[in-house]
Design a protein around this motif. Structure first.
Motif, short mmCIF file in Angstrom:
data_model
loop_
_atom_site.label_atom_id
_atom_site.label_comp_id
_atom_site.label_asym_id
_atom_site.label_seq_id
_atom_site.Cartn_x
_atom_site.Cartn_y
_atom_site.Cartn_z
N UNK A 115 57.12 68.32 118.13
CA UNK A 115 55.69 68.23 117.91
C UNK A 115 54.95 67.75 119.15
N UNK A 116 55.67 67.22 120.13
CA UNK A 116 55.01 66.65 121.30
C UNK A 116 56.03 66.50 122.42
N UNK A 117 55.57 66.02 123.58
CA UNK A 117 56.50 65.67 124.64
C UNK A 117 56.58 64.15 124.65
N UNK A 119 57.79 60.72 126.53
CA UNK A 119 58.32 60.01 127.70
C UNK A 119 58.26 58.54 127.37
N UNK A 121 60.98 54.98 126.09
CA UNK A 121 62.30 54.39 125.99
C UNK A 121 63.21 55.35 125.24
N UNK A 123 65.69 55.50 123.21
CA UNK A 123 66.56 55.10 122.12
C UNK A 123 65.86 55.49 120.84
N UNK A 125 65.57 53.81 118.11
CA UNK A 125 64.80 52.74 117.48
C UNK A 125 63.45 52.57 118.13
N UNK A 129 59.30 53.96 116.49
CA UNK A 129 58.07 53.19 116.37
C UNK A 129 56.88 54.09 116.66
N UNK A 131 55.92 57.04 115.89
CA UNK A 131 55.87 58.18 114.98
C UNK A 131 57.02 59.16 115.20
N UNK A 138 59.81 63.84 109.86
CA UNK A 138 59.62 62.39 109.77
C UNK A 138 60.84 61.68 109.18
N UNK A 139 61.85 62.45 108.77
CA UNK A 139 62.99 61.84 108.09
C UNK A 139 64.31 62.04 108.83
N UNK A 204 57.54 68.23 101.11
CA UNK A 204 57.49 69.40 100.24
C UNK A 204 58.07 70.60 100.97
N UNK A 207 56.24 72.22 104.08
CA UNK A 207 56.22 71.42 105.30
C UNK A 207 57.62 71.25 105.88
N UNK B 92 51.28 57.73 111.81
CA UNK B 92 52.00 59.00 111.81
C UNK B 92 51.64 59.83 110.61
N UNK B 419 59.12 51.06 131.30
CA UNK B 419 58.22 50.97 130.13
C UNK B 419 58.34 49.61 129.46
N UNK B 426 59.42 47.26 120.78
CA UNK B 426 60.65 47.50 120.05
C UNK B 426 61.35 46.16 119.77
#
Lengths: 264, 438
Positions: A115-117, A119, A121, A123, A125, A129, A131, A138-139, A204, A207, B92, B419, B426
């Motif tokens: 959905x995006x690029x 840049x 961290x 990882x 986790x 954060x 999105x 999203x899952x 759904x 989507x 989101x 960053x 985080x």
């Protein structure tokens, strides 16, 4: 000549003195340790994974000897280690249900849309954060490989942005489950059945289809075609009840996106 | 002009000329609006309407009983098309109401002359809550909670935040120029609600016109003072503002309440004034649409729930546009979809072009300590980043990670392009996890 003699005698004297002192101290201040601790420790895997709930393998060994932990507490070692320890302790081991990690997402990098690029961290986790960084779903798996890094047994390899689990190496210690920010890795004993839904999406159908080609789209074909009423769809995601499953494999065949797979 | 400030911070190019002379224009609503049920810090609202219900402009459509929460209202008259998960600029995706505007005339919110001394603090708080006002500077903390200090905390000062220290944004600047009377009324209302005796308006010295205008209009007031502040980011952070104006330091882990101060954004003060004078809920806000990727930068009065796509269609987007950020460049959040709506805390929509986005690779830390020099909170960002990379979560507390205000100065000044603030964000999440586990 005499200087050599003096040196030899004085050094020899000191050596003898310290030897005597050390042997006395050794006897006087001896720490009584159960020899079984060392024996058990040599049976344990020794990677300090923490799955048993103790900080290290040694602390588990001490707890077993004290009777504070069961002989089959070592998750990573499984039944063979439990058997060895029970022989040392002289008790019945009982059975250890071996569990292994299972990834509830089946979409490789090319199968999930971006959905995006991103840049930032690198990882999972940290990306979760923001999105979910560049992953549109999203899952599902984010693919940065936090689980690979967390695995102490070298059982996880990231292949095309998806963790592949080496079932022979996986000990079920659960470290990957803990680090995965999306909670898509579960520990599973694969009792009764090895058919699994390899998707976690609660989107759904429309989507889910837009963001991924491998996603469960909640079409209910598995639910309708299962002769044993083992499949059902809840919250837009298919589930399989291991108690009812008779391993016929029809659900996997009718699934239009291939989200139901046979493991192992 | 003598200016006050705090220690640390950075001074990025201001880039405010693009939109600072553009008058606030009220736009007509889009055909369909997505109004999220969670636009504030605290418990998300529960919908009070059903699918296919007809709603009036300003009708309450979502609320929650929790103290830290605030209701949402319909920005237009129309029909609820669906209640479902929709894109959200900070979360989101979140539960939202899709409202179809019926195209009817917009409500005329009549202003009444209200004497503040006739209202009790409780009345003001109630009006603010019913209007669904949440802090409009960005964090969207419910305002009625902010102005209900516990009885043991005595509030002596209210500071209105007109710093607008984020580069590019000019919404607060325009509000101060065009709505200065409402700003002052809002400030007095908040002072009355909290029992504060003094009010300050902190404005950065790059907004000289606003400083002189508000100074002129507060000449007769003894209890209110305009304080020019040095133009520096993050001057508008509430802890920095309190330090600069009053010289008081908010204790680690504490709130402005602990030093007897309430800080509020100028936009919020205007919303408070409208809630009291017109009984108008927070259904519109001023948004700066700017950046070199926008052909016609402007300050718009936008109904809450308007999709970013609709606003960018109005202002025009250039071909080389690359990143769209809700908020300012320092603390705003990059958007992945133009369907995300404007919410109560969206102060700007910034469109950056390919050339403006630095894509340097991260290099090793050279221990230059520039991040340490610029950290306005006096933390050690380099150490925190290193601990996060090593996943030493339990040690983060020793270095006071929770005091980080996430202003991003450390990442901005880092010559190795590490960053840092992203790592710290985080780390905060992981630290919260281990401390809540006990």
């Amino acid at each position: 000549m005499s200087s050599i003699l003096i040196a030899t005698i004085s050094m020899g004297g000191l050596a003898a003195f310290f030897a005597v002192m050390l042997s006395i101290v050794h006897e006087r201040f001896k720490v009584e340790e159960d020899p079984r601790v060392e024996e058990i420790l040599s049976c344990l895997p020794g990677v300090n994974c923490g799955a048993c709930g103790f900080a290290s393998c040694r602390s588990l060994a001490e707890a077993i000897v004290k009777g504070e932990a069961a002989v089959n507490s070592c998750v990573a070692g499984g039944s063979s280690v439990a058997e060895k320890i029970s022989r040392i302790m002289g008790v019945e081991s009982g059975s250890v249900k071996k569990k292994v990690a299972f990834v509830r997402c089946g979409a490789t990098l090319s199968e999930r849309s971006k959905k995006a690029t991103y840049q930032g961290v690198n990882t999972c986790r940290a990306a979760n954060i923001l999105m979910g960084a560049d992953t549109a779903c999203l899952y599902g798996c984010l693919g940065f490989g936090d689980c690979e890094e967390a695995c102490l047994f070298d059982a996880i390899k990231m292949v095309e942005g998806l963790p592949r689990i080496d079932l022979s190496r996986c000990t079920g210690c659960g470290r990957c489950v803990e680090v995965c920010p999306r909670g898509i890795i579960v520990l599973d004993s694969f009792e009764n059945t090895n058919y699994r839904v390899k998707c976690s999406s609660l989107d759904r159908g429309k989507k889910a289809r837009q963001v991924c080609t491998k996603s469960c789209i909640a079409c209910r074909r598995c639910e309708k075609s299962c002769p044993y009423e083992a499949c059902w769809v809840e919250d837009n995601l298919a589930h399989i009840d291991p108690r009812n499953c008779q391993l016929c494999g029809i659900c996997s065949m009718v699934c239009p996106t291939g989200a139901i797979v046979k493991v192992g | 002009m003598r200016t006050k400030t705090f220690k640390g911070g950075v001074h990025p190019p201001e880039s405010k000329n693009l939109s600072k002379d553009k008058k606030i224009e009220r736009i007509s609503p889009p055909p369909e609006l997505t109004v999220p049920l969670s636009q504030h810090t605290g418990a998300p609202c529960r919908p009070l309407v059903k699918k296919k219900d007809k709603v009036e402009e300003g009708q309450k459509i979502g609320d929650h009983d929790a103290f830290i929460s605030c209701p949402v209202h319909s920005p237009v008259s129309g029909e609820i098309i669906s209640i479902d998960k929709f894109p959200h600029p900070t979360l989101g995706e979140a539960e939202a109401l899709l409202i179809k505007w019926d195209g009817g005339d917009r409500k005329n919110w009549d202003s009444e002359d209200v004497d503040l001394s006739s209202l009790s603090p409780e009345d003001i708080r109630k009006k603010v809550r019913e209007a669904g006002i949440a802090g409009m500077g960005g964090a969207a903390f419910p305002t009625h909670v902010k102005i209900s200090p516990p009885p043991e905390k005595k509030i002596d000062t209210v500071i209105l935040n007109g710093c607008e220290c984020e580069p590019y944004l000019t919404a607060d600047h325009r509000i101060m120029l065009e709505r200065h009377e409402d700003c002052l009324f809002g400030l007095k209302a908040i002072m009355r609600a909290t029992g504060a005796k003094r009010g300050y308006i902190g404005i950065e010295d790059n907004k000289k016109d606003a400083i002189s205008l508000i100074r002129y209009s507060t000449e007769a007031e003894n209890s209110i003072e305009v304080v020019p502040l040095r133009t520096k980011y993050p001057q508008g952070g509430e802890k920095m503002l309190i330090k600069a104006i009053l010289g008081r330091e908010v204790p680690s882990g504490g709130l402005p309440l602990d030093v007897g101060v309430v800080v509020s954004n100028v936009g919020t003060a205007v919303a408070v004034a409208e809630a009291i004078k017109k009984a108008k809920p927070l259904i519109e806000r001023v948004v700066t649409v700017t950046g070199s990727g926008v052909s016609n930068p402007s300050n718009l009065l936008v109904p809450i729930g308007t999709p970013i796509r609709y606003i960018l269609d109005l202002c025009g987007i250039r071909e080389n546009a690359r990143a769209i950020i809700a908020g300012g460049p320092m603390m705003g959040i990059s958007q992945y979809t133009l369907d995300a709506p404007v919410i109560k805390g969206t102060s700007g929509i910034l469109v950056l072009t390919e050339e403006e986005i630095i894509q340097d690779k991260e290099k090793p830390c050279i221990r230059c300590a520039r991040c340490v020099d610029h950290c306005p909170m006096g933390l050690l960002p380099t150490t925190l980043a290193k601990l996060v990379k090593a996943e030493k979560w339990e040690m983060l507390g020793e270095f006071n990670i929770m005091d980080c205000i996430e202003c991003g100065c450390c990442s901005y000044v880092c010559p190795s392009k590490i960053p840092i603030v992203q790592l710290i964000k985080w780390g905060k999440i992981e630290y919260r996890k281990i401390t809540s586990r006990g």
